[in-house]
Design an enzyme around this catalytic site. Structure first.
Site, PDB file in Angstrom:
ATOM      1  N   TYR A 112       0.753  -1.185  -0.105  1.00  0.00           N
ATOM      2  CA  TYR A 112      -0.061  -0.005  -0.074  1.00  0.00           C
ATOM      3  C   TYR A 112       0.785   1.066   0.073  1.00  0.00           C
ATOM      4  O   TYR A 112       1.835   1.562   0.706  1.00  0.00           O
ATOM      5  CB  TYR A 112      -1.091   0.095   1.112  1.00  0.00           C
ATOM      6  CG  TYR A 112      -2.184  -0.919   1.143  1.00  0.00           C
ATOM      7  CD1 TYR A 112      -2.334  -1.589  -0.230  1.00  0.00           C
ATOM      8  CD2 TYR A 112      -3.139  -1.051   2.051  1.00  0.00           C
ATOM      9  CE1 TYR A 112      -3.291  -2.345  -0.396  1.00  0.00           C
ATOM     10  CE2 TYR A 112      -4.117  -2.004   1.796  1.00  0.00           C
ATOM     11  CZ  TYR A 112      -4.386  -2.786   0.619  1.00  0.00           C
ATOM     12  OH  TYR A 112      -5.343  -3.562   0.396  1.00  0.00           O
ATOM     13  N   SER A 167     -13.690  -2.252  -0.743  1.00  0.00           N
ATOM     14  CA  SER A 167     -14.564  -1.475  -1.497  1.00  0.00           C
ATOM     15  C   SER A 167     -15.761  -1.368  -1.478  1.00  0.00           C
ATOM     16  O   SER A 167     -16.631  -1.576  -2.501  1.00  0.00           O
ATOM     17  CB  SER A 167     -13.743  -1.596  -3.177  1.00  0.00           C
ATOM     18  OG  SER A 167     -12.655  -1.029  -3.294  1.00  0.00           O
ATOM     19  N   PHE A 176     -20.600   7.520  -5.572  1.00  0.00           N
ATOM     20  CA  PHE A 176     -21.119   8.767  -5.317  1.00  0.00           C
ATOM     21  C   PHE A 176     -20.994   9.691  -6.613  1.00  0.00           C
ATOM     22  O   PHE A 176     -21.681  10.840  -6.839  1.00  0.00           O
ATOM     23  CB  PHE A 176     -20.106   9.509  -4.441  1.00  0.00           C
ATOM     24  CG  PHE A 176     -20.244   8.764  -3.199  1.00  0.00           C
ATOM     25  CD1 PHE A 176     -21.337   8.820  -2.105  1.00  0.00           C
ATOM     26  CD2 PHE A 176     -19.134   7.875  -2.680  1.00  0.00           C
ATOM     27  CE1 PHE A 176     -21.295   8.130  -0.979  1.00  0.00           C
ATOM     28  CE2 PHE A 176     -19.227   7.194  -1.654  1.00  0.00           C
ATOM     29  CZ  PHE A 176     -20.400   7.096  -0.604  1.00  0.00           C
ATOM     30  N   LEU A 230     -18.054   0.865  -0.794  1.00  0.00           N
ATOM     31  CA  LEU A 230     -18.516   1.902  -1.446  1.00  0.00           C
ATOM     32  C   LEU A 230     -18.035   1.823  -2.971  1.00  0.00           C
ATOM     33  O   LEU A 230     -18.018   2.926  -3.653  1.00  0.00           O
ATOM     34  CB  LEU A 230     -18.205   3.207  -0.911  1.00  0.00           C
ATOM     35  CG  LEU A 230     -18.545   3.262   0.824  1.00  0.00           C
ATOM     36  CD1 LEU A 230     -18.272   4.585   1.391  1.00  0.00           C
ATOM     37  CD2 LEU A 230     -20.119   2.897   1.008  1.00  0.00           C
TER      38      LEU A 230
END
Ligand SMILES: NC(=O)c1ccc[n+]([C@@H]2O[C@H](COP(=O)([O-])OP(=O)(O)OC[C@H]3O[C@@H](n4cnc5c(N)ncnc54)[C@H](OP(=O)(O)O)[C@@H]3O)[C@@H](O)[C@H]2O)c1
Length: 300
Positions: free
Chosen positions: A53, A210, A218, A212
């Site tokens: 990451y 993930s 969005f 969302l």
């Protein structure tokens, strides 16, 4: 905060915090510590990492914050991953992107993760992605050595399909404790292809990455995102939820498989929203309404 029991001696908070985007947030050590403490105050005790990451930087950013208050370590569970080699300026020896589940790579990657995270044990180590060049006997040997040395308590996988899970499990004398998979009302692949069934069959709680849709829900203007967003707003009103993010979390939380959503935001109020979603309850009709809207058609 509800907890999910993974083994006799390991439980996760029902909501996990994910650190994939930590380096993007540009937080100071103190701000990262503040975020960690905020999570702990909300009952989020499980933190999800990977060696890669932030192009190999996020674990160390977390570790530097943790070093300001090392006593927090025993209040949390740390999950990290191994098995991907990225091309990165931080790894000049890597000439191409590849997977590596050799014993040598797993052990050296865990030693580096321990150093970065400034801890002497990892609660759960996941193989990040299935490796088509895996020698499962060797991977199992690495796991055993890490378990016996106390460096890693438990092991799991991520993005594994049924055959890949069964293959690695067949070489181990202890159970894989989770499969971390992409799962949201927007991304149904693992619901449709039997991977979620696999978790229920094995009685393991899947971790959902993930939840969302990586934020796409969005703003994306593809047909699926638009129709799903409209439906989520409708169900938000019906349930009194405080945003479509809460409806998305509630959709995962309602499922009988004890799905554990991993919150990817670095913003306290958005993390709080995820925790509050535990109080948003969808009934079967609402659950199917969201599923069918995502699929774009009725169930057969
Ligand atoms: N195993 C794997 O292969 C794998 C792959 C990917 C991720 N993961 C894990 O899963 C975790 C979560 O993944 P993710 O970050 O993709 O989760 P996500 O929650 O689906 O997406 C997070 C993104 O959505 C944005 N967002 C959240 N709430 C929002 C809102 N109300 N309005 C607009 N944007 C909003 C966030 O922005 P802000 O930060 O600005 O809030 C962030 O960019 C990662 O941290 C990592 O630990 C694992």
């Amino acid at each position: 905060m509800q907890r999910v029991q993974l083994t006799e001696d390991l439980s996760f908070s029902r909501i996990v915090h994910g650190l994939w985007r930590l380096s993007d947030w540009q937080y100071s050590k103190e701000q990262t510590l503040d975020l960690i403490e905020h999570c702990l105050d909300q009952g989020i005790t499980t933190f999800d990492h990977a060696d890669i990451y932030g192009s190999y930087t996020c674990e160390a950013l977390f570790g530097e914050a943790l070093a300001l208050k090392p006593e927090l370590r025993e209040k949390m569970e740390i999950v990290t991953k191994t098995g991907i080699k990225l091309k990165s300026k931080n790894r000049p020896a890597h000439t191409i992107k590849q997977y590596d589940t050799s014993k040598e790579h797993i052990v050296s990657s865990v030693n580096q993760s321990l150093k970065n995270l400034q801890t002497d044990y990892i609660d759960v180590l996941l193989i990040h992605r299935p490796d088509p060049f895996m020698n499962p006997a060797e991977t199992a040997e690495a796991f055993l050595e890490l378990k016996q040395s106390g460096k890693v308590r438990h092991f799991g996988v991520s993005n594994f399909k049924q055959s890949q899970f069964a293959m690695l499990q067949s070489y181990l004398d202890f159970p894989l404790v989770t499969n971390q998979i992409e799962l949201s009302a927007y991304q149904l692949e693992n619901v449709e292809d039997g991977t979620l069934d696999l978790c229920q069959e094995k009685r393991i709680a899947p971790m959902a990455w993930s939840p969302l849709a990586g934020g796409k829900i969005f703003s994306a203007d593809d047909e699926k995102a638009v129709r799903l967003r409209e439906k989520l707003v409708e169900i938000q009103k019906d349930t009194g939820a405080n945003g479509i993010d809460q409806v998305l979390y509630a959709w995962l939380l309602a499922h009988p498989a004890s799905i554990i959503p991993i919150v990817g935001s670095g913003k306290k109020e958005r993390i709080d929203h995820a925790v509050q979603a535990l109080d948003v309850h969808l009934n079967r009709e609402q659950w199917f309404d969201i599923l069918q809207t995502s699929m774009g058609h009725e169930v057969p």
